[in-house]
Design an enzyme around this catalytic site. Structure first.
Site, PDB file in Angstrom:
ATOM      1  N   TYR A  51       0.875  -1.227   0.094  1.00  0.00           N
ATOM      2  CA  TYR A  51      -0.027  -0.018  -0.011  1.00  0.00           C
ATOM      3  C   TYR A  51       1.046   1.368   0.036  1.00  0.00           C
ATOM      4  CZ  TYR A  51      -5.176  -0.263  -0.082  1.00  0.00           C
ATOM      5  OH  TYR A  51      -6.380  -0.530  -0.506  1.00  0.00           O
ATOM      6  N   GLU A  53      -0.556   4.877  -0.620  1.00  0.00           N
ATOM      7  CA  GLU A  53      -1.233   5.873  -0.613  1.00  0.00           C
ATOM      8  C   GLU A  53      -0.464   7.252  -0.689  1.00  0.00           C
ATOM      9  OE1 GLU A  53      -4.497   5.325   2.013  1.00  0.00           O
ATOM     10  OE2 GLU A  53      -5.709   4.325   0.495  1.00  0.00           O
ATOM     11  N   ASP A 196      -5.898  13.342 -25.361  1.00  0.00           N
ATOM     12  CA  ASP A 196      -6.092  11.816 -25.279  1.00  0.00           C
ATOM     13  C   ASP A 196      -5.101  11.176 -26.076  1.00  0.00           C
ATOM     14  OD1 ASP A 196      -6.204   9.146 -24.501  1.00  0.00           O
ATOM     15  OD2 ASP A 196      -8.395   9.298 -24.058  1.00  0.00           O
ATOM     16  N   THR A 222      -2.944   5.949 -22.000  1.00  0.00           N
ATOM     17  CA  THR A 222      -2.813   4.340 -21.559  1.00  0.00           C
ATOM     18  C   THR A 222      -1.467   4.044 -21.505  1.00  0.00           C
ATOM     19  OG1 THR A 222      -3.461   3.610 -23.696  1.00  0.00           O
ATOM     20  CG2 THR A 222      -5.207   3.730 -22.121  1.00  0.00           C
ATOM     21  N   LYS A 225      -1.001   0.169 -25.074  1.00  0.00           N
ATOM     22  CA  LYS A 225      -1.272   0.060 -26.326  1.00  0.00           C
ATOM     23  C   LYS A 225      -0.059   0.294 -27.127  1.00  0.00           C
ATOM     24  CE  LYS A 225      -6.126   1.807 -25.964  1.00  0.00           C
ATOM     25  NZ  LYS A 225      -6.326   2.168 -24.913  1.00  0.00           N
ATOM     26  N   ARG A 231      -0.993  -2.982 -18.677  1.00  0.00           N
ATOM     27  CA  ARG A 231      -2.407  -1.915 -18.511  1.00  0.00           C
ATOM     28  C   ARG A 231      -2.465  -1.135 -17.643  1.00  0.00           C
ATOM     29  NH1 ARG A 231      -4.964  -4.970 -21.661  1.00  0.00           N
ATOM     30  NH2 ARG A 231      -6.774  -3.343 -22.058  1.00  0.00           N
TER      31      ARG A 231
HETATM   32  C1  LIG Z   1      -8.618   7.151 -26.623  1.00  0.00           C
HETATM   33  C2  LIG Z   1      -8.601   6.195 -25.551  1.00  0.00           C
HETATM   34  N1  LIG Z   1      -8.851   6.791 -24.157  1.00  0.00           N
HETATM   35  C3  LIG Z   1      -8.993   6.143 -23.242  1.00  0.00           C
HETATM   36  C4  LIG Z   1      -9.267   4.717 -23.325  1.00  0.00           C
HETATM   37  C5  LIG Z   1      -9.725   3.948 -21.956  1.00  0.00           C
HETATM   38  O1  LIG Z   1      -8.663   3.084 -21.489  1.00  0.00           O
HETATM   39  P1  LIG Z   1      -8.567   1.897 -20.684  1.00  0.00           P
HETATM   40  O2  LIG Z   1      -9.552   0.629 -21.280  1.00  0.00           O
HETATM   41  O3  LIG Z   1      -7.492   1.471 -20.307  1.00  0.00           O
HETATM   42  O4  LIG Z   1      -9.729   2.516 -19.407  1.00  0.00           O
HETATM   43  C6  LIG Z   1      -9.167   3.964 -24.616  1.00  0.00           C
HETATM   44  C7  LIG Z   1      -9.370   2.666 -24.572  1.00  0.00           C
HETATM   45  O5  LIG Z   1      -9.349   2.016 -25.545  1.00  0.00           O
HETATM   46  C8  LIG Z   1      -9.064   5.145 -25.727  1.00  0.00           C
HETATM   47  O6  LIG Z   1      -8.616   4.287 -26.753  1.00  0.00           O
END
Ligand SMILES: Cc1ncc(COP(=O)(O)O)c(C=O)c1O
Length: 410
Positions: A51, A53, A196, A222, A225, A231
């Site tokens: 843990y 935090e 994002d 993320t 990918k 993950r």
């Molecule tokens: C652009 C984008 N943002 C956020 C996410 C969400 O990610 P997670 O599945 O790890 O929660 C994805 C997942 O495919 C994504 O393509």
């Protein structure tokens, strides 16, 4: 794996079967990849027991000598990879990273201008079924007939809607965005700019595409990918938003960070800093371009006019008369894994849409190159054209399995 086999045969068997499925099939899901053995070793390490935090140097529990080492290292490496001012590596995944980012800078009811979902935006960018859509007021922009964003139109929309936050980024869009223009539009509309980069983070880290991080106030991603880590999620931001982001992650939204996951992210960032990752990232795009060219030859309609990144969105219904779901099933039977996907303003429903999305990050990890993409495109075409012929699909699968033996995952 000896412990698992002895203790829980059912889970062990499922793991072994999944290993075989991954080894014997061609993985073309654009959001998937194969994390390295070192990444998975860190993920399965004793850090899962801890843990922690809080943040390095200011935790709520004792015994943090080593958690601090990995979290600091993760931040340092991420800063180097993306040229970021501030990094938070604690988000558990991409969806929580976006929720944290929104919560950090917005009040309930505030407006977010993001990419329309059928034009490539992600669920967390405003799908009515998400919590964020219950809390915030999403409005959206679209791509044009040529597959590009009309930035003059976007500017007009931003001036009219006055969103508190302008969001760039996507799950199923294939062209290069103009970061300078996004940033200028956000400045003019007095909006916070956010992107994002979940899908293209690895391409950015490998310098195969340009880096948006300097242009945006907040960047979410993320790590699993194209970046090929465990993950997980991550948020980068300008120093101005650092406190708000950290507070929104913990205690705002999450409890204890998953330190095993952070250790694995650190390893993945270390891999992405190596020179060979640049070659990998470049090859992902080269492979996608070959698939584009070959599939066009077979008469597939490629959305947005083609690709500048690692994925292709294909209108199989419009070009081959079978639905995205039918194509996904047929390809699966042939040993090629893809996902059905809506196309812009799809007239079909999301569970059986017009399109499929395919991507090259995983096959490129297996060291497949241009020559192999030509073969894969041929199999895709055959499987789609013979989608009702079980025997033909089985035959393709046999060929795929044989072919995959030459491309070990690691
Ligand atoms: C652009 C984008 N943002 C956020 C996410 C969400 O990610 P997670 O599945 O790890 O929660 C994805 C997942 O495919 C994504 O393509």
């Amino acid at each position: 794996m000896n412990y698992l086999k002895k203790q829980d045969l059912k889970v062990y068997q499922a793991v072994k079967n999944e290993e075989k499925r991954q080894r014997e099939g061609i993985e073309l899901i654009a959001s998937e990849n194969y994390a390295s053995p070192a990444v998975r070793e860190a993920l399965g390490s004793v850090f899962t027991n801890k843990y922690s935090e809080g943040y390095p140097g200011r935790r709520y529990y004792g015994g943090q000598e080593y958690t601090d080492v990995v979290e600091k290292l993760a931040i340092e490496r991420a800063k180097k990879l993306f040229d970021a001012e501030h990094v938070n590596v604690q988000p558990l995944s991409g969806a929580p990273a976006n929720m944290i980012a929104y919560n950090a800078v917005l009040e309930p009811g505030d407006k977010i201008l993001g990419m329309n979902l059928s034009h490539g935006g992600h669920l967390t960018h405003g799908h009515p079924a998400t919590f964020s859509a219950e809390i915030y007021n999403f409005v959206s922009y679209k791509t044009e007939k040529d597959g590009k964003i009309d930035y003059a139109k976007l500017e007009k929309l931003a001036t009219k809607e006055k969103p508190k936050l302008i969001l760039a980024g996507f799950s199923a869009y294939t062209r290069q965005l103009n970061y300078r223009k996004f940033s200028a539009i956000a400045k003019k509309a007095k909006s916070i700019s956010m992107i994002d980069i979940a899908h293209i983070a690895g391409l950015i880290a490998g310098k195969a595409v340009s880096n948006p991080v300097p242009y945006f106030d907040i960047v979410t991603t993320t790590t699993h990918k194209t970046l090929r880590g465990p993950r997980g999620g991550m948020i980068m931001c300008k120093e101005k938003y650092a406190k708000a982001i950290d507070k929104a992650a913990f205690p705002g939204f999450q409890g204890g960070p998953h330190m095993n996951n952070i250790a694995a992210k650190t390893v993945a960032f270390g891999e992405a800093l190596r020179p060979d990752f640049k070659k990998y990232a470049m090859q992902i795009i080269k492979n996608a371009k070959v698939l584009e060219k070959e599939l066009k030859k077979y008469g597939f309609k490629i959305m947005f006019g083609g690709t500048d990144n690692h994925m292709l969105l294909i209108d199989v219904f419009g070009s081959k008369g079978i639905t995205g779901k039918e194509a996904e099933v047929a390809l699966d039977k042939a040993g090629l894994t893809v996902n059905k996907n809506v196309i812009p303003d799809d007239s079909r429903n999301p569970m059986d849409p017009s399109g499929i999305r395919i991507g090259t990050p995983a096959v490129t990890t297996r060291r497949m190159k241009e020559k192999e993409m030509v073969i894969i495109a041929d199999w895709i075409n055959q499987a789609v054209e013979k989608s009702k012929n079980e025997k033909e699909l089985k035959n393709i699968k046999k060929e795929v399995t044989r072919f995959c033996r030459n491309f070990p995952i690691y």
